[in-house]
Design a protein around this motif. Structure first.
Motif, PDB file in Angstrom:
ATOM      1  N   GLN A  38     -31.517  21.770  29.172  1.00 16.87           N
ATOM      2  CA  GLN A  38     -30.994  20.935  28.095  1.00 16.87           C
ATOM      3  C   GLN A  38     -29.985  19.923  28.624  1.00 16.87           C
ATOM      4  O   GLN A  38     -29.407  20.080  29.701  1.00 16.87           O
ATOM      5  N   ASP A  39     -29.808  18.860  27.808  1.00 18.47           N
ATOM      6  CA  ASP A  39     -28.830  17.822  28.113  1.00 18.47           C
ATOM      7  C   ASP A  39     -29.138  17.194  29.478  1.00 18.47           C
ATOM      8  O   ASP A  39     -30.277  16.881  29.763  1.00 18.47           O
ATOM      9  N   THR A  40     -28.103  17.037  30.279  1.00 18.15           N
ATOM     10  CA  THR A  40     -28.304  16.374  31.575  1.00 18.15           C
ATOM     11  C   THR A  40     -28.132  17.334  32.746  1.00 18.15           C
ATOM     12  O   THR A  40     -27.893  16.910  33.881  1.00 18.15           O
ATOM     13  N   GLN A  41     -28.249  18.622  32.499  1.00 15.35           N
ATOM     14  CA  GLN A  41     -28.136  19.588  33.584  1.00 15.35           C
ATOM     15  C   GLN A  41     -29.297  19.439  34.558  1.00 15.35           C
ATOM     16  O   GLN A  41     -30.453  19.324  34.132  1.00 15.35           O
ATOM     17  N   PRO A  42     -29.046  19.451  35.866  1.00 18.20           N
ATOM     18  CA  PRO A  42     -30.145  19.351  36.834  1.00 18.20           C
ATOM     19  C   PRO A  42     -31.124  20.517  36.670  1.00 18.20           C
ATOM     20  O   PRO A  42     -30.705  21.648  36.393  1.00 18.20           O
ATOM     21  N   PRO A  43     -32.421  20.266  36.831  1.00 22.30           N
ATOM     22  CA  PRO A  43     -33.400  21.347  36.726  1.00 22.30           C
ATOM     23  C   PRO A  43     -33.147  22.430  37.772  1.00 22.30           C
ATOM     24  O   PRO A  43     -32.747  22.135  38.901  1.00 22.30           O
ATOM     25  N   ARG A  44     -33.386  23.654  37.388  1.00 24.12           N
ATOM     26  CA  ARG A  44     -33.252  24.759  38.336  1.00 24.12           C
ATOM     27  C   ARG A  44     -34.546  24.908  39.130  1.00 24.12           C
ATOM     28  O   ARG A  44     -35.639  24.883  38.563  1.00 24.12           O
ATOM     29  N   VAL A  45     -34.405  25.021  40.438  1.00 23.53           N
ATOM     30  CA  VAL A  45     -35.576  25.218  41.302  1.00 23.53           C
ATOM     31  C   VAL A  45     -35.933  26.698  41.296  1.00 23.53           C
ATOM     32  O   VAL A  45     -35.139  27.542  41.724  1.00 23.53           O
ATOM     33  N   LEU A  46     -37.116  27.007  40.808  1.00 24.01           N
ATOM     34  CA  LEU A  46     -37.541  28.403  40.693  1.00 24.01           C
ATOM     35  C   LEU A  46     -38.158  28.922  41.989  1.00 24.01           C
ATOM     36  O   LEU A  46     -37.980  30.087  42.349  1.00 24.01           O
ATOM     37  N   GLY A  47     -38.910  28.065  42.665  1.00 29.91           N
ATOM     38  CA  GLY A  47     -39.582  28.513  43.880  1.00 29.91           C
ATOM     39  C   GLY A  47     -40.540  27.466  44.408  1.00 29.91           C
ATOM     40  O   GLY A  47     -40.571  26.322  43.941  1.00 29.91           O
ATOM     41  N   LEU A  48     -41.326  27.894  45.368  1.00 27.60           N
ATOM     42  CA  LEU A  48     -42.290  27.015  46.028  1.00 27.60           C
ATOM     43  C   LEU A  48     -43.709  27.487  45.733  1.00 27.60           C
ATOM     44  O   LEU A  48     -43.957  28.684  45.595  1.00 27.60           O
ATOM     45  N   VAL A  49     -44.630  26.537  45.648  1.00 26.89           N
ATOM     46  CA  VAL A  49     -46.054  26.868  45.645  1.00 26.89           C
ATOM     47  C   VAL A  49     -46.502  26.822  47.101  1.00 26.89           C
ATOM     48  O   VAL A  49     -46.374  25.792  47.772  1.00 26.89           O
ATOM     49  N   VAL A  50     -46.997  27.929  47.600  1.00 30.23           N
ATOM     50  CA  VAL A  50     -47.390  28.049  49.004  1.00 30.23           C
ATOM     51  C   VAL A  50     -48.881  28.353  49.079  1.00 30.23           C
ATOM     52  O   VAL A  50     -49.375  29.241  48.381  1.00 30.23           O
ATOM     53  N   GLU A  51     -49.570  27.608  49.916  1.00 25.47           N
ATOM     54  CA  GLU A  51     -50.996  27.880  50.126  1.00 25.47           C
ATOM     55  C   GLU A  51     -51.139  28.797  51.333  1.00 25.47           C
ATOM     56  O   GLU A  51     -50.755  28.441  52.449  1.00 25.47           O
ATOM     57  N   VAL A  52     -51.687  29.986  51.103  1.00 22.73           N
ATOM     58  CA  VAL A  52     -51.896  30.935  52.191  1.00 22.73           C
ATOM     59  C   VAL A  52     -53.275  30.683  52.798  1.00 22.73           C
ATOM     60  O   VAL A  52     -54.029  29.830  52.347  1.00 22.73           O
TER      61      VAL A  52
END
Length: 420
Positions: A38-52
């Motif tokens: 919400q508002d102008t808070q920077p997005p939280r980085v949840l993780g990476l998509v990794v190709e195995v």
């Protein structure tokens, strides 16, 4: 997170190797998953998509990442191997945020996003903190001004944008093999797939389409204007183009065939006359065909063509004129492994394998598989009753039909973000 820089630009992460603590490679980074707030808070980085290495894309939580730098990513070694499924509250940075048009709050000017940076706060959470943008050119033939702005200084990510470009996303994935880029497209929304397809060159799009499931192929082709769709089909191998056209409504298929170059359309029409799971339905009509007076040097020059698959490049087919399929009388095949041991000036006719009877176009999938296994081949000639070469079947096309229809999409289970 020792060893990690305070700020990492996401576009530079694309394709980086991911290692476990022992130094063994787990896979490659394909995207970054964030959650808008919400508002102008920077997005939280949840993780990476990794190709195995099975070409499956998995979710790697940032809590399992111990180091990120310009050359690699290191994990704790605990990786959930179930396939990544994007949730409604999640956004892919490369796939969805690059090339977005945003507004610079201070000036009201619009700009296009070409990169984003994430950094780790003192709380150890990773956030998407910076937005790299390029304003539109203000003068003729002048490149627009670039800025790196704080997240709070731009707006526009919350709204869906129609007609979003794909230039910067494609630049990030430029070195990807077609099969890998196809995997990226498959995981995106239909809207984003359409936009990325619009940004690909015809030849590149054709290579990617050949690696996609049929539903995705039909969806992407349907989104193109008819003339461009015909151009892309011309760039595909005839057997793949025939498989795709067979999935289209009859009226659409006929219109596309009419717009294609006559020679290309003729090859496709001929392949469409065969049942799908037969040698005729599996074969390509464009193997490497040479006359009997060709030299070993000629043969090696032909198989250096980068557009040939490894299976097609493993064998040449020697025939009497004409050399376009259906050819004159088939004489034999030349195995590239054998040709590499011969003097370049030697005639290929002197080193041919003439003992292969070849397949018939109505031979079924089981007969084709047995033939390749019996003679230890990765490709085989397909002949008509008059001994003319009609095309060649390659082992990769056989495997496509032996595997389950949904093999490209198998194990698409939802990932538990909290699972170990």
């Amino acid at each position: 997170m020792s060893g990690s820089p305070s700020r990492v630009y996401v576009a530079r992460l694309a394709g980086l190797p991911v290692y476990d603590p022992n130094g063994d490679q787990v896979g490659k980074v394909r995207d970054v998953v964030v959650m808008l707030r919400q508002d102008t808070q920077p997005p939280r980085v949840l993780g990476l998509v990794v190709e195995v290495f099975t070409r499956r894309r998995i979710f790697l939580p940032m809590t399992r990442v111990t180091s990120v730098d310009a050359g690699h990513v290191i994990t704790t070694g605990l990786v959930n191997m179930r396939r990544f499924e994007q949730r409604a509250t999640e956004v892919l940075v490369l796939g969805e945020m690059l090339d977005r048009t945003v507004t610079i709050r201070e000036t009201g000017a619009t700009a296009v996003v070409f990169d984003m940076a994430m950094e780790q706060w003192r709380t150890r959470d990773w956030v998407l903190s910076k937005v790299a943008v390029r304003e539109g050119a203000k003068r003729f033939r002048r490149r627009g001004q670039s800025h790196v702005l704080d997240w709070v200084d731009v707006s526009g990510f919350a709204q869906q944008e129609e007609g979003q470009g794909a230039a910067h996303l494609l630049a990030a994935f430029e070195s990807m093999k077609p099969a890998d880029l196809a995997g990226v497209l498959h995981d995106l929304s239909p809207k984003r797939r359409k936009e990325i397809a619009a940004g690909l060159a015809d030849e590149r799009l054709a290579d990617v389409l050949e690696e996609l499931p049929e539903d995705d192929q039909v969806e992407i082709l349907a989104a193109l204007d008819t003339e461009r769709a015909a151009d892309v089909l011309e760039e595909m191998s005839p057997d793949d183009a025939a498989d795709l056209i067979a999935e289209l409504p009859t009226e659409t298929a006929e219109r596309l065939l009419t717009l294609m170059e006559p020679d290309e359309a003729e090859d496709v029409r001929r392949l469409l006359t065969y049942e799908e799971r037969t040698a005729g339905g599996l074969m390509t009509s464009e193997p490497v065909i040479l006359p009997a007076d060709a030299t070993v040097a000629d043969a090696l020059a032909h198989v250096r063509n980068a557009e040939l698959s490894p299976a097609l490049a493993a064998m040449i087919y020697v025939c009497r004129p004409p050399l376009e399929t259906p050819t004159g009388r088939f004489i034999g095949v030349g195995h590239i492994q054998r040709l590499l041991r011969e003097p370049p000036s030697e005639l290929v006719s002197a080193v041919l394998d003439t003992d292969l009877d070849g397949l018939r176009p109505d031979d079924g999938l089981q007969a084709v598989s047995k033939y390749l296994a019996t003679y230890n081949l990765v490709a085989a000639p397909v002949l008509d009753d008059e001994g003319r070469l009609l095309g060649a079947v390659t082992v990769d096309d056989v495997l496509d039909h032996l595997l389950p229809e949904d093999w490209r999409e198998s194990e698409q289970q939802e990932v538990d973000r909290d699972a170990p």
